[in-house]
Design a protein around this motif. Structure first.
Motif, PDB file in Angstrom:
ATOM      1  N   HIS A   5     -13.225  -4.733   0.018  1.00  0.00           N
ATOM      2  CA  HIS A   5     -11.876  -4.817  -0.547  1.00  0.00           C
ATOM      3  C   HIS A   5     -11.927  -5.247  -2.020  1.00  0.00           C
ATOM      4  N   GLU A   6     -12.861  -6.155  -2.320  1.00  0.00           N
ATOM      5  CA  GLU A   6     -13.049  -6.558  -3.735  1.00  0.00           C
ATOM      6  C   GLU A   6     -13.367  -5.336  -4.593  1.00  0.00           C
ATOM      7  N   LEU A   7     -14.306  -4.535  -4.095  1.00  0.00           N
ATOM      8  CA  LEU A   7     -14.721  -3.361  -4.870  1.00  0.00           C
ATOM      9  C   LEU A   7     -13.571  -2.360  -4.987  1.00  0.00           C
ATOM     10  N   LEU A   8     -12.808  -2.213  -3.904  1.00  0.00           N
ATOM     11  CA  LEU A   8     -11.651  -1.306  -3.943  1.00  0.00           C
ATOM     12  C   LEU A   8     -10.634  -1.799  -4.964  1.00  0.00           C
ATOM     13  N   ASP A   9     -10.428  -3.114  -5.001  1.00  0.00           N
ATOM     14  CA  ASP A   9      -9.547  -3.704  -6.002  1.00  0.00           C
ATOM     15  C   ASP A   9     -10.021  -3.339  -7.400  1.00  0.00           C
ATOM     16  N   ALA A  10     -11.333  -3.496  -7.602  1.00  0.00           N
ATOM     17  CA  ALA A  10     -11.909  -3.262  -8.923  1.00  0.00           C
ATOM     18  C   ALA A  10     -11.671  -1.833  -9.394  1.00  0.00           C
ATOM     19  N   ILE A  11     -11.685  -0.865  -8.469  1.00  0.00           N
ATOM     20  CA  ILE A  11     -11.452   0.513  -8.899  1.00  0.00           C
ATOM     21  C   ILE A  11      -9.991   0.918  -8.698  1.00  0.00           C
ATOM     22  N   GLY A  12      -9.139  -0.077  -8.382  1.00  0.00           N
ATOM     23  CA  GLY A  12      -7.698   0.163  -8.304  1.00  0.00           C
ATOM     24  C   GLY A  12      -7.283   1.047  -7.149  1.00  0.00           C
ATOM     25  N   MET A  13      -8.001   0.946  -6.034  1.00  0.00           N
ATOM     26  CA  MET A  13      -7.655   1.808  -4.905  1.00  0.00           C
ATOM     27  C   MET A  13      -7.408   1.016  -3.627  1.00  0.00           C
ATOM     28  N   SER A  14      -7.044  -0.271  -3.777  1.00  0.00           N
ATOM     29  CA  SER A  14      -6.894  -1.089  -2.567  1.00  0.00           C
ATOM     30  C   SER A  14      -5.770  -0.585  -1.670  1.00  0.00           C
ATOM     31  N   ASP A  15      -4.781   0.087  -2.263  1.00  0.00           N
ATOM     32  CA  ASP A  15      -3.678   0.592  -1.424  1.00  0.00           C
ATOM     33  C   ASP A  15      -4.096   1.812  -0.604  1.00  0.00           C
ATOM     34  N   LYS A  16      -5.267   2.355  -0.902  1.00  0.00           N
ATOM     35  CA  LYS A  16      -5.708   3.546  -0.174  1.00  0.00           C
ATOM     36  C   LYS A  16      -6.753   3.238   0.894  1.00  0.00           C
ATOM     37  N   ALA A  17      -7.014   1.941   1.131  1.00  0.00           N
ATOM     38  CA  ALA A  17      -8.118   1.541   2.010  1.00  0.00           C
ATOM     39  C   ALA A  17      -8.140   2.293   3.340  1.00  0.00           C
ATOM     40  N   ASP A  18      -6.966   2.531   3.921  1.00  0.00           N
ATOM     41  CA  ASP A  18      -6.933   3.124   5.261  1.00  0.00           C
ATOM     42  C   ASP A  18      -6.780   4.644   5.253  1.00  0.00           C
ATOM     43  N   ASP A  19      -6.611   5.235   4.077  1.00  0.00           N
ATOM     44  CA  ASP A  19      -6.487   6.702   4.013  1.00  0.00           C
ATOM     45  C   ASP A  19      -7.824   7.361   4.317  1.00  0.00           C
ATOM     46  N   LEU A  20      -7.784   8.595   4.796  1.00  0.00           N
ATOM     47  CA  LEU A  20      -9.028   9.354   4.919  1.00  0.00           C
ATOM     48  C   LEU A  20      -9.509   9.712   3.515  1.00  0.00           C
ATOM     49  N   ALA A  21     -10.814   9.563   3.287  1.00  0.00           N
ATOM     50  CA  ALA A  21     -11.348   9.820   1.946  1.00  0.00           C
ATOM     51  C   ALA A  21     -11.149  11.278   1.540  1.00  0.00           C
ATOM     52  N   GLY A  22     -11.019  12.159   2.534  1.00  0.00           N
ATOM     53  CA  GLY A  22     -10.806  13.569   2.242  1.00  0.00           C
ATOM     54  C   GLY A  22      -9.489  13.854   1.539  1.00  0.00           C
ATOM     55  N   THR A  23      -8.572  12.887   1.546  1.00  0.00           N
ATOM     56  CA  THR A  23      -7.284  13.108   0.883  1.00  0.00           C
ATOM     57  C   THR A  23      -7.324  12.717  -0.591  1.00  0.00           C
ATOM     58  N   LEU A  24      -8.439  12.168  -1.060  1.00  0.00           N
ATOM     59  CA  LEU A  24      -8.515  11.706  -2.450  1.00  0.00           C
ATOM     60  C   LEU A  24      -8.731  12.864  -3.423  1.00  0.00           C
ATOM     61  N   SER A  25      -8.327  12.652  -4.664  1.00  0.00           N
ATOM     62  CA  SER A  25      -8.581  13.646  -5.714  1.00  0.00           C
ATOM     63  C   SER A  25     -10.037  13.566  -6.156  1.00  0.00           C
ATOM     64  N   GLY A  26     -10.469  14.549  -6.919  1.00  0.00           N
ATOM     65  CA  GLY A  26     -11.855  14.590  -7.381  1.00  0.00           C
ATOM     66  C   GLY A  26     -12.246  13.338  -8.150  1.00  0.00           C
ATOM     67  N   GLY A  27     -11.388  12.894  -9.043  1.00  0.00           N
ATOM     68  CA  GLY A  27     -11.697  11.714  -9.842  1.00  0.00           C
ATOM     69  C   GLY A  27     -11.785  10.462  -8.990  1.00  0.00           C
ATOM     70  N   GLN A  28     -10.840  10.348  -8.024  1.00  0.00           N
ATOM     71  CA  GLN A  28     -10.868   9.181  -7.139  1.00  0.00           C
ATOM     72  C   GLN A  28     -12.145   9.164  -6.314  1.00  0.00           C
ATOM     73  N   ARG A  29     -12.617  10.362  -5.944  1.00  0.00           N
ATOM     74  CA  ARG A  29     -13.871  10.423  -5.173  1.00  0.00           C
ATOM     75  C   ARG A  29     -15.045   9.930  -5.995  1.00  0.00           C
ATOM     76  N   LYS A  30     -15.045  10.255  -7.305  1.00  0.00           N
ATOM     77  CA  LYS A  30     -16.116   9.766  -8.184  1.00  0.00           C
ATOM     78  C   LYS A  30     -16.114   8.238  -8.225  1.00  0.00           C
ATOM     79  N   LEU A  31     -14.894   7.660  -8.341  1.00  0.00           N
ATOM     80  CA  LEU A  31     -14.779   6.200  -8.357  1.00  0.00           C
ATOM     81  C   LEU A  31     -15.262   5.608  -7.045  1.00  0.00           C
ATOM     82  N   LEU A  32     -14.858   6.261  -5.947  1.00  0.00           N
ATOM     83  CA  LEU A  32     -15.245   5.782  -4.618  1.00  0.00           C
ATOM     84  C   LEU A  32     -16.762   5.795  -4.457  1.00  0.00           C
ATOM     85  N   GLU A  33     -17.383   6.867  -4.939  1.00  0.00           N
ATOM     86  CA  GLU A  33     -18.831   6.987  -4.815  1.00  0.00           C
ATOM     87  C   GLU A  33     -19.527   5.891  -5.618  1.00  0.00           C
TER      88      GLU A  33
END
Lengths: 285, 329
Positions: free
Chosen positions: A156-184
């Motif tokens: 959750h700390e890391l998700l906070d850092a990349i500004g995606m804490s509100d997406k924690a429970d979403d399927l990663a397949g719903t993310l945009s290309g840029g968000q996937r880069k951040l996630l990776e």
């Protein structure tokens, strides 16, 4: 392109800009790395050292062997010859997962979100030494629950850092290309690596998000980790790297600080000799 | 037309031993296909070694529970033999090896030189008396209306569905753990799992062996129910029935194999009995069929049903629509 002299960069101030040059404190040392595909020599690197605590860029035109070198060093491909050591440990015979466990974690050119898993699980998966990953322990939740809570908190700390804490429970397949880069990127950090190897971290990302990504990459260095990344956008290379290694036709043809490399005739030849008039060289392999 | 009789027959088939055994083997195959992404096209091979391991050992005079353990051990060995050389390679190699191995095992069991061991095409009979001696249910018929079972059938059904429940619980415990998360990552993208330090090969092998052992128990259940095992029980089509069941119920869902098996056998039982009655009653078109055609026609009807399902609900009955949509990207 004026960048303040970072401590990381000043360490390399006295290092002579020539291919295969020794560094004061290398985290990765490779010798005689060769990979042939049929008659083609894809990688032929005599000597390469990566300085600890720096951001090192690996550049070069299409087919220069950058991704192949990444694959070899991380155990995703087998070299025909060569030996290399990470933090003093020889790793050329190790499997990819063993390389990752020694602290050398890579990302991929084609971003690999795990689309059927939640965004949170995409990060927690990377935590090392999970008790619940052993078959028998997995059956008994009390054995791994406390550790799992700590792992989730860190994720959750890391998700906070990349500004995606509100997406924690979403399927990663719903993310945009840029968000996937951040996630990776966040996933690779979850593995607590000492060397992060990024294969084209900004490919296909819009300029605003590119700046965000670059901030995160410099942050990785600030937390004491080393970064080695493949990049095509010379602006990005100039902006964040402390050292640049240029490959062409499998060999390292130049090494040095970004400004020196930007003016190196061998580098300009390697790029412009083949790709007249192209500013950005988009590599597809 | 005796609609009540047709329905009762379909329900008996849907909750019978056969349905339980197919649910059980599908629970195992669901771990391979639904949760790990392994293409095991030879699940029936695990069932065969379970059945024969049990039958041969019990036939030799050893206690039945020991014989069942031998069947399970044979499945572990089979899983290792098929997995060790193939699981480092691309997914297709496992598919090729498993489907071939299942056929080889069946042909070996039927072969002349093995006759002394496997009974050849005659198979092995009457090895499970110890199981029926344990039956605590007093003899008689149980049930209501036209849906009744003998105490013998009820005993096998209880054990069969009990095994399905235990195996499902076991898989559920595994899947919700970090172990299951690694499996899920492997299903999505093996390279990513490797890049964060997971020993993908080891997990795939574990998955293959665990699902195979569950399949072996299902094979043993079928053999014990029939007090008989013969090569023709273990045709490759059994594996594809199991796939049908999983796809029907929804791959990667705990209750998918159970619901899938019940529906699959209900449809088979229903169409079978319905066609029989319709031919007997002289319905137009249907009465052109010979009773011997029923077997083939009912599978065609079930196939039609599957096609409709794939068009309107490609994720299966319990599957997640969101996952299917995401998976397409």
């Amino acid at each position: 392109m004026n960048q303040p002299t970072t401590p990381a960069r000043s360490v390399l101030g006295d290092v002579e800009p020539r291919p295969g040059v020794a560094k004061p404190d290398p985290i990765l040392v490779a010798d005689g790395v060769q990979r042939r595909f049929g008659g083609l020599s894809a990688v032929d690197v005599e000597h390469l050292e990566v300085q600890r605590g720096t951001i090192t860029a690996l550049i070069g035109p299409n087919g220069a062997g950058k991704t192949t070198l990444f694959n070899l060093l991380t155990g995703f491909d087998r070299a025909d010859a060569g030996e290399w050591a990470f933090d003093g440990t020889r790793i050329e015979k190790k499997f990819a997962y063993q390389v990752a466990r020694t602290g050398m974690v890579r990302t991929f050119q084609l971003t690999k979100a795990l689309p059927l898993m939640s965004v949170l699980d995409n990060i927690t998966i990377a935590a090392g030494d999970q008790r619940g990953e052993h078959f028998l322990a997995a059956l008994i939740a009390p054995l791994w629950r406390p550790q799992e809570r700590r792992i989730a908190a860190r994720a959750h700390e890391l998700l906070d850092a990349i500004g995606m804490s509100d997406k924690a429970d979403d399927l990663a397949g719903t993310l945009s290309g840029g968000q996937r880069k951040l996630l990776e990127l966040a996933r690779s950090i979850m593995a607590e690596p000492s060397l992060v190897m990024l294969d084209e971290p900004t490919a296909g990302v819009n300029p605003a998000l590119t700046q965000t990504l670059l901030t995160h990459i410099t942050d990785i260095r600030e937390t004491g980790r080393t970064v080695l990344f493949v990049e095509h956008d010379m602006d990005v290379v100039m902006q964040i790297s402390d050292w640049v290694v240029c490959m062409a036709e499998g060999r390292i043809i130049a090494e040095g600080p970004p400004r020196v490399i930007g003016a190196d005739p061998a580098v300009i030849d390697a790029y412009l000799g083949r790709h007249h008039g192209e500013k950005h060289l988009g590599e597809k392999q | 037309m005796d609609w009540g009789g047709i329905f009762a027959d379909a329900v008996r088939t849907a909750i019978g031993v056969q349905a339980a055994a197919y649910a059980l083997t599908s629970v195992g195959l669901n771990l391979h296909y639904g949760y790990t992404g392994l293409l095991n096209y030879g699940q029936v091979g695990f069932m065969l070694v379970g059945a024969y391991g049990t039958a041969i050992t019990a036939d030799a005079g050893l206690p039945l529970f020991l014989a069942i353990l031998v069947g399970v051990a044979a499945a572990v060995v089979l899983g290792l033999i098929m997995g060790l050389p193939t699981l480092r390679l691309r997914a297709e190699y496992l598919a090729i090896v498993t489907i071939s191995m299942a056929e080889i095992l069946r042909l070996v069991a039927r072969s002349r030189p093995m006759e002394g061991f496997t009974g050849g095409s005659f198979g092995i009979k009457g090895f499970a008396n110890a199981f029926y001696d344990l039956n605590p249910i007093p003899s008689g018929d149980y049930g209501f209306w036209e849906i009744t079972f003998s105490s013998r059938a009820l005993w096998v059904m209880t054990v069969g569905w009990g095994l399905v429940a235990l195996a499902s619980l076991f898989i559920w415990l595994l899947i919700r753990s970090p172990w299951g998360r690694v499996l899920n990552a492997i299903r999505s993208d093996e390279d990513t799992a490797r890049a964060v330090g997971k020993n993908v090969f080891s997990y795939k092998l574990q998955s293959l062996v665990i699902g195979g052992v569950i399949g072996a128990l299902a094979g043993t259940l079928i053999a014990i129910d029939a007090q008989f095992t013969a090569p023709e029980f273990w045709d490759s089509v059994v594996t594809f029935f199991a796939y049908t069941i999983i796809i029907l119920g929804g791959p990667g869902r705990i209750f998918g194999p159970i619901l899938g098996s019940v529906i699959f056998w209900f449809l088979l039982g229903f169409t079978d009995q319905f066609l029989r009655e319709a031919i007997h009653a002289g319905w137009p078109v249907v009465s052109l069929l010979e009773p011997t055609d029923i077997g083939a026609v009912r599978f065609a009807l079930v196939g039609l049903g599957l096609m409709v399902l794939m068009i309107y609900r490609p994720q299966g009955i319990l599957g997640s629509r969101a996952e299917t949509l995401v998976g397409d990207r």
